[in-house]
Design a protein around this motif. Sequence first.
Motif, PDB file in Angstrom:
ATOM      1  N   PRO A  78       0.528  -1.448  -0.247  1.00 53.38           N
ATOM      2  CA  PRO A  78       0.077  -0.005  -0.405  1.00 53.38           C
ATOM      3  C   PRO A  78       0.550   1.520  -0.126  1.00 53.38           C
ATOM      4  O   PRO A  78       0.430   2.306  -0.362  1.00 53.38           O
ATOM      5  CB  PRO A  78      -0.770   0.440   1.416  1.00 53.38           C
ATOM      6  CG  PRO A  78       0.047  -1.056   1.838  1.00 53.38           C
ATOM      7  CD  PRO A  78       0.985  -2.214   1.423  1.00 53.38           C
ATOM      8  N   THR A  79       1.969   1.113   0.460  1.00 54.19           N
ATOM      9  CA  THR A  79       3.388   2.351   0.633  1.00 54.19           C
ATOM     10  C   THR A  79       3.886   2.755  -0.547  1.00 54.19           C
ATOM     11  O   THR A  79       3.836   4.041  -1.387  1.00 54.19           O
ATOM     12  CB  THR A  79       3.886   2.646   1.510  1.00 54.19           C
ATOM     13  OG1 THR A  79       5.083   1.292   1.812  1.00 54.19           O
ATOM     14  CG2 THR A  79       3.326   2.735   3.283  1.00 54.19           C
ATOM     15  N   LYS A 138       2.650   0.623  -3.792  1.00 49.96           N
ATOM     16  CA  LYS A 138       2.867   0.840  -5.300  1.00 49.96           C
ATOM     17  C   LYS A 138       2.900  -0.517  -5.966  1.00 49.96           C
ATOM     18  O   LYS A 138       2.799   0.067  -7.635  1.00 49.96           O
ATOM     19  CB  LYS A 138       1.967   2.011  -5.845  1.00 49.96           C
ATOM     20  CG  LYS A 138       1.141   2.696  -4.541  1.00 49.96           C
ATOM     21  CD  LYS A 138       0.224   2.484  -4.182  1.00 49.96           C
ATOM     22  CE  LYS A 138      -0.108   3.779  -2.872  1.00 49.96           C
ATOM     23  NZ  LYS A 138      -1.334   3.165  -2.345  1.00 49.96           N
ATOM     24  N   PRO A 177       8.280  -1.511   5.235  1.00 50.10           N
ATOM     25  CA  PRO A 177       7.628  -2.660   5.926  1.00 50.10           C
ATOM     26  C   PRO A 177       6.454  -2.751   5.987  1.00 50.10           C
ATOM     27  O   PRO A 177       6.402  -3.975   6.330  1.00 50.10           O
ATOM     28  CB  PRO A 177       8.028  -1.136   6.832  1.00 50.10           C
ATOM     29  CG  PRO A 177       9.584   0.353   6.917  1.00 50.10           C
ATOM     30  CD  PRO A 177       9.731  -0.201   4.728  1.00 50.10           C
ATOM     31  N   ALA A 178       6.130  -2.247   5.100  1.00 50.90           N
ATOM     32  CA  ALA A 178       4.220  -2.161   4.528  1.00 50.90           C
ATOM     33  C   ALA A 178       4.019  -3.879   4.140  1.00 50.90           C
ATOM     34  O   ALA A 178       3.622  -4.394   4.343  1.00 50.90           O
ATOM     35  CB  ALA A 178       3.511  -1.081   4.447  1.00 50.90           C
ATOM     36  N   ILE A 238       2.368  -7.142   5.810  1.00 52.21           N
ATOM     37  CA  ILE A 238       1.595  -8.180   4.313  1.00 52.21           C
ATOM     38  C   ILE A 238       2.308  -9.378   4.719  1.00 52.21           C
ATOM     39  O   ILE A 238       1.580 -10.847   4.490  1.00 52.21           O
ATOM     40  CB  ILE A 238       1.123  -7.314   3.644  1.00 52.21           C
ATOM     41  CG1 ILE A 238       0.633  -6.274   3.885  1.00 52.21           C
ATOM     42  CG2 ILE A 238       0.534  -8.270   2.451  1.00 52.21           C
ATOM     43  CD1 ILE A 238       0.339  -5.353   2.808  1.00 52.21           C
ATOM     44  N   PHE A 252      -7.550  -3.874   3.980  1.00 51.05           N
ATOM     45  CA  PHE A 252      -6.615  -2.761   2.408  1.00 51.05           C
ATOM     46  C   PHE A 252      -7.916  -1.611   1.833  1.00 51.05           C
ATOM     47  O   PHE A 252      -6.906  -1.539   1.141  1.00 51.05           O
ATOM     48  CB  PHE A 252      -5.946  -3.021   1.992  1.00 51.05           C
ATOM     49  CG  PHE A 252      -4.356  -3.456   3.453  1.00 51.05           C
ATOM     50  CD1 PHE A 252      -3.245  -2.757   3.730  1.00 51.05           C
ATOM     51  CD2 PHE A 252      -4.071  -4.897   3.448  1.00 51.05           C
ATOM     52  CE1 PHE A 252      -2.943  -2.899   4.997  1.00 51.05           C
ATOM     53  CE2 PHE A 252      -3.453  -4.749   5.180  1.00 51.05           C
ATOM     54  CZ  PHE A 252      -2.806  -3.939   5.337  1.00 51.05           C
ATOM     55  N   GLY A 253      -8.522  -3.109   1.556  1.00 52.19           N
ATOM     56  CA  GLY A 253      -9.949  -2.251   0.209  1.00 52.19           C
ATOM     57  C   GLY A 253      -9.230  -3.024  -1.200  1.00 52.19           C
ATOM     58  O   GLY A 253      -8.502  -3.590  -1.070  1.00 52.19           O
TER      59      GLY A 253
END
Lengths: 143, 186
Positions: free
Chosen positions: A27-28, A30, A39-40, A44, A69-70
């Motif tokens: 998510p950070t 892309k 890190p994100a 995950i 997260f959508g």
Amino acid sequence: VAALALAGPAAAACPTLADLEGKFICPTCKTTLDQSDAPAARQIKAYISRRIAACASEQQISDELVAQFGTSVLAAPPRKGFHWLAWLLPVVGLVVAAAVMAVLVWRWSRREPEPLGADSNGRGALDPELEQRLDSELARFDG
Amino acid sequence: MAGRLKLGGQVLALALVTGLFVLLVWKVTTQGDNAADELGSGKTPPAPHFKLDRLDQPGKVSLAAYRGKPVILNFWASWCIPCKQEAPLLESVWKRYRNQGLVVVGVDIQDVRGDARKFARKNKMSYPLAYDGPGDTVSNYGITGVPETFFVARDGKLVCDRLQAGVHLEANRDRFDACVQEVLAA
């Protein structure tokens, strides 16, 4: 033996991290998880690994990540509702382009041939008087 | 027939190009419309509204519910190391000033919910925590990373600065204390 026989198919059904990390987006940054060390993304991946260890199916893991997260966490849009557009539009575009090409080719192939004797500028053959004069001139030249 | 077909194609192409141009203009003109940019240009824009699930308990966290109170709005994630380091300071400010109406609201963004809950428990974060896994608040506020901290006055407008990086850091600490006083007085 019976336990192994039962566990075999179940273990085979469990996805691996390698199967899944290309299917979800960090998510950070892309990019897909397999291309990211953010890190994100690491978090995950760890979550997916935990769920794989519990032998959750790919669909379960996907649903859980989407719930958190959508749909933007998915590398490819889901095949449902409005998201079908993303799958259908390229196909529709290809079909329309093929149809346009087919119509154009069909029309070009049916174009009437240019009249015999016409020159490259589309002008017609010599008029009879001029042709007769040309013949007599050529005869005089030959004679 | 061929002439009409050609004209139709030209009109369609023109409409397509015009549509793309309008989309481009819209994107360019609305791109800078986030709260952080406005705050940075010296304005005091209204804090973008949000209504999110609570992380720490059932229910929702709505920024509108805190209208009339000064709010410190802190964006964080459990995978962020400075977020862990600044959490005790935010907790102490919340405990110190809450009798003056101050509310600290933590918005957890782009995070695994279970990890975020563990993080909050481990770091003894007792102030209201919202969960924004998809990061819907990111573009409205113009957040470029975590942690980031905003100050919302009683009238719902953003005041002072947007503090990037941990508020506990030496570079931010004085500004953070000043902003806390400013938002309490506003």
